[in-house]
Design an enzyme around this catalytic site. Structure first.
Site, PDB file in Angstrom:
ATOM      1  N   CYS A   3      12.730  21.559  28.561  1.00 50.70           N
ATOM      2  CA  CYS A   3      13.233  20.254  28.690  1.00 50.70           C
ATOM      3  C   CYS A   3      12.143  19.136  28.925  1.00 50.70           C
ATOM      4  O   CYS A   3      10.928  19.520  28.748  1.00 50.70           O
ATOM      5  CB  CYS A   3      13.881  20.267  30.304  1.00 50.70           C
ATOM      6  SG  CYS A   3      12.739  20.513  31.688  1.00 50.70           S
ATOM      7  N   CYS A   6       8.919  19.682  31.027  1.00 55.36           N
ATOM      8  CA  CYS A   6       8.087  20.587  30.328  1.00 55.36           C
ATOM      9  C   CYS A   6       7.214  19.635  29.479  1.00 55.36           C
ATOM     10  O   CYS A   6       5.954  19.850  29.377  1.00 55.36           O
ATOM     11  CB  CYS A   6       8.718  21.596  29.351  1.00 55.36           C
ATOM     12  SG  CYS A   6       9.684  22.737  30.297  1.00 55.36           S
ATOM     13  N   ASP A 401       8.984  -8.950  -2.275  1.00 57.43           N
ATOM     14  CA  ASP A 401       8.318  -9.612  -3.317  1.00 57.43           C
ATOM     15  C   ASP A 401       9.165  -9.336  -4.707  1.00 57.43           C
ATOM     16  O   ASP A 401       9.890  -8.665  -4.640  1.00 57.43           O
ATOM     17  CB  ASP A 401       6.983  -8.634  -3.350  1.00 57.43           C
ATOM     18  CG  ASP A 401       6.113  -8.698  -4.579  1.00 57.43           C
ATOM     19  OD1 ASP A 401       5.657  -9.763  -4.872  1.00 57.43           O
ATOM     20  OD2 ASP A 401       5.840  -7.738  -5.593  1.00 57.43           O
ATOM     21  N   ASP A 603       5.060  -3.354  -3.580  1.00 55.17           N
ATOM     22  CA  ASP A 603       4.796  -2.421  -4.196  1.00 55.17           C
ATOM     23  C   ASP A 603       3.246  -2.472  -4.522  1.00 55.17           C
ATOM     24  O   ASP A 603       2.470  -1.581  -5.126  1.00 55.17           O
ATOM     25  CB  ASP A 603       5.467  -2.030  -5.513  1.00 55.17           C
ATOM     26  CG  ASP A 603       5.355  -3.061  -6.242  1.00 55.17           C
ATOM     27  OD1 ASP A 603       4.805  -4.436  -6.223  1.00 55.17           O
ATOM     28  OD2 ASP A 603       5.336  -2.816  -7.773  1.00 55.17           O
ATOM     29  N   ASP A 607       0.390  -6.861  -1.696  1.00 59.69           N
ATOM     30  CA  ASP A 607       1.663  -6.909  -0.651  1.00 59.69           C
ATOM     31  C   ASP A 607       1.227  -6.247   0.681  1.00 59.69           C
ATOM     32  O   ASP A 607       1.785  -6.183   1.777  1.00 59.69           O
ATOM     33  CB  ASP A 607       2.738  -6.261  -1.230  1.00 59.69           C
ATOM     34  CG  ASP A 607       3.510  -6.861  -2.504  1.00 59.69           C
ATOM     35  OD1 ASP A 607       3.433  -7.983  -2.210  1.00 59.69           O
ATOM     36  OD2 ASP A 607       3.858  -6.064  -3.396  1.00 59.69           O
TER      37      ASP A 607
END
Length: 733
Positions: A3, A6, A401, A603, A607
């Protein structure tokens, strides 16, 4: 671990270990991510976990451990507990039907003792560990509750002469063991993404060394080795094709449904499937450096990470068990003092202890995160951390972009106007001039000719004109292809097509002129306009985002005319052109704020600042490694439609988290008072507790049925009952 309590204990134990900076523990994956100073020993971390009452192993060690041959199946404790508990429960059920029959008390004691102290020993061990650490967990509640029912029965058997409750303690342990087994099976289904990815790795490879072919284990393949991949085989390494031509199915890695043509010089990725030709691949990456290994690491890290909302739940769980113990003691005292029946008071207190379910609270978030990242991976979307997955659900603006994200990032021949009106003849001449060139514009001309089935004429005496164009002799004529400056130098009159030049220029296109010289006279033949073409699916991606209620913005370093033309074609809401990388980041920072969550899609290296500045960075895997390392989400193929998919997955995942937390709190907020007021007997309470964890995990597993962002923004095709086939992605072809 059983749980959220723990989880808190293990995190505290690790945090106290020498050299540890921070530790994050995930209940669903049973994995700890530890940030430690250099020189910190792994053994010290293991000892810290063991001192807290748990076991630990390095992840790589755990992966290598194989189940012992002849080991018992994981369901045997449930079966054994059920066989021992049934004889105790049947008389109670029969009594409800008017049949009065019961087992001898000592036989009941024997059966219940086996369940309590043999099959239920795990609860005592874990509960004792929690008590020693001055904390509580689910195991402590179960151990106290069942021990109370068992102890009351022993007292009544030997000294009280009243009713026995052995069936209560035995059935409770059986219910809870069954619930934990079902929960474990359900959790295992949330990690199917990892297992399926691991199965993509071939175990052996066929290597050519010293002119001979030999099959060797994959671990023995070295960089630079030539690997032979036959038709139908899975590519074992990342590399570059040296010999052969074929088509490779990469759908399991990128989600690209069509096989990709591969020839000499093309890159191939381990785990993809060679379709129809023999390939010889030079190994460029092995082991943990392959694309597949990096994908697996990303998915594992995302599934093990702790979402921000989970930290709130952990704080609630820290006080949950002590609060339940107080409620149980108050129930015992209130019932005992008010009714004088301490046996009934004890049973009501037991019901309070066993219906309390901290495990459901701990499982609601991580199981949804695991299911969400798994289904995203199947779609070709890699989510690097749980925080990105959680934040993405509230994205209000997506900034793009332009080049390489919404457009192909390479020039294409978008228009050709011939003076004589015969565009195919003009294209044949232009292709003859460009046939041997690697210039981007030359490749655009030859690609257009190939696509239209135009065969270039043979050219002789081809000569590059630095900074201006190219010339060659074709069929007895000297042809020139180049800029307006070249035409002015040659004295070619472009007036016949001057009006046609204005539209491409307004759109930021590059214009070239084709002229021919014959008998000392130079005449204009055609105008060629080059531009970056919009990616297939870009317009649909913007439309999908609009239907999801997300605004769109284009941030590009390109010129204003080209940017506005592309934005208008795609339906993008706003444009900022001519911006530098740092200005992109500033623009995003200005747009962030209360109620405004901004994502950046890019990409390239330029960027990276914007991807880092956004609330959520989304990188195209077709771009640079820098962009992918900076972004929280990576799209494994350059399809902008995956952006809407990523947001839709995030929204559904967050919804599942909230639903799971609602059910976890609902069980406890409703169940504990009912048990305290005496409306639930311990057996029903135990069943409800077991059911709560299973239902929370099962609810999260509903994400695995996701098949794509709905085209109209409503229910997905599967949810509308159309039962469509699975879309291709990392895991499905």
């Amino acid at each position: 671990m059983t749980c959220a309590s723990c989880v808190a204990r293990v995190e505290k134990a690790l945090a106290r270990a020498p050299g540890v900076v921070s530790a994050s523990v995930n209940l669903a994956t049973e994995r700890a991510d530890v940030v430690a100073r250099p020189g910190t020993e792994l053994e010290a971390l293991k000892h810290a976990v063991e001192d807290a009452g748990y076991g630990a192993a390095a992840i790589e060690e755990a992966k290598r451990e194989a189940p012992a041959r002849g080991a018992l199946p994981d369901w045997w404790p449930v079966a054994a507990a059920a066989l021992l508990a049934v004889p105790l429960v049947v008389p109670m059920a029969a009594e409800a039907l008017g049949v009065h029959w019961t087992l001898p008390g000592r036989l009941q004691l024997a059966l219940a003792s086996l369940v309590q102290f043999w099959l239920g020993a795990r609860f005592y061990r874990a509960g004792w560990g929690a008590a020693k650490a001055r904390s509580g967990n689910m195991d402590l509640l179960v151990a106290l509750g069942t021990s109370a029912a068992y102890g009351l029965s022993v007292y009544e058997l030997f000294w009280g002469g009243g009713h026995l409750y052995f069936e209560t303690s035995a059935a409770l342990i059986t219910f809870i063991l069954l619930g934990k087994w079902l929960e474990a099976r359900a959790k295992k289904r949330t990690t199917e993404a990892i297992r399926a990815l691991n199965q993509l790795r071939p175990e052996r490879a066929r290597v050519r060394r010293d002119g001979r072919e030999a099959e060797v284990p994959l671990a023995e393949v070295r960089l630079g080795d030539l690997v032979i991949v036959r038709p139908g085989e899975r590519v074992p390494v990342d590399g570059e094709v040296r010999e052969g031509r074929s088509h490779v199915d990469e759908s399991l890695l990128t989600g690209e449904s069509l096989p990709v043509a591969k020839a000499r010089g093309a890159r191939v990725t381990g785990g993809s499937i060679n379709a129809d030709g023999l390939l010889v691949v030079e190994t460029r990456a092995i082991g943990s450096e392959t694309m597949l290994a990096r994908i697996i690491r990303l998915v594992e890290d995302a599934q093990a990470a702790k979402a921000p909302i989970q930290r709130v739940v952990d704080k609630v769980s820290a006080v949950f068990v002590p609060l339940v113990l107080l409620v149980a003691l108050a129930t015992l005292a209130a019932w005992g003092l008010s009714t004088g029946s301490w046996a009934a008071a004890l049973l009501n207190a037991v019901a309070v202890l066993v219906i309390a379910c901290p495990c459901a609270l701990g499982l609601a978030t991580p199981t949804a995160i695991m299911a969400g990242t798994g289904v995203a991976a199947r779609r070709g979307i890699l989510i690097k951390d749980a925080q990105a997955l959680e934040i993405a659900h509230s994205i209000t603006t997506v900034a793009f972009d332009k080049t390489g994200t919404l457009t192909e990032g390479r020039p294409a021949l978008v228009a050709l106007d011939a003076v004589a009106g015969d565009s195919r003849a003009a294209l044949r001449l232009a292709a003859a001039l460009q046939a041997g060139s690697n210039h981007p514009l030359a490749r655009a001309v030859t690609a257009s000719a190939e696509a239209k089935g135009v065969v270039p004429l043979p050219a002789r005496e081809t000569k590059a004109l630095a900074g201006r164009g190219v010339q060659a002799s074709v069929e007895g004529r000297v042809l020139y292809l180049g800029s307006s400056r070249l035409m002015r130098e040659l004295g070619v009159d472009t007036g016949a097509l001057a009006a046609r030049e204005r539209a491409p220029a307004r759109e930021g296109r590059t214009v070239s002129w084709l002229a021919a010289e014959q008998g000392g006279v130079r005449n204009l033949v055609a105008l060629l306009a080059f531009g970056d073409t919009v990616k297939p699916g870009a317009e649909q991606a913007v439309a999908q985002l609009r239907r999801l209620g997300v605004k769109t913005l284009m941030l590009t370093g390109d010129n204003e005319d080209a940017a506005r033309a592309a934005a208008a074609a795609l339906g993008i809401d706003a444009v900022r052109a001519g911006v530098l990388p740092e200005e992109k980041a500033q623009e995003l920072a200005a747009r962030r704020g209360p109620g405004a969550v901004v994502a950046m899609v890019g990409d390239g290296i330029n960027d990276a600042p914007a991807l880092a500045a956004a609330d959520v960075g989304i990188a195209m895997a077709t771009g640079t490694d820098v962009a992918m390392h900076t972004a929280g989400i990576t799209l494994m193929r350059g399809d902008p439609r995956l952006i809407a998919d990523a947001i839709d997955i995030s929204r559904r995942t967050y919804r599942k988290i909230l639903q799971g937390l609602f059910w976890a709190f609902f069980y406890n907020v409703i169940g504990i008072p009912l048990a305290a007021l005496g409306f639930l007997n311990p057996l029903i309470a135990g069943g409800a507790m077991a059911l709560s964890s299973v239902s929370v995990v099962a609810n999260a597993l509903g994400l695995r049925r996701w098949r794509g962002a709905p085209p109209g923004g409503g229910a997905s095709p599967r949810e509308r009952g159309q039962g469509d086939a699975p879309a291709p992605g990392l895991l499905e072809a």
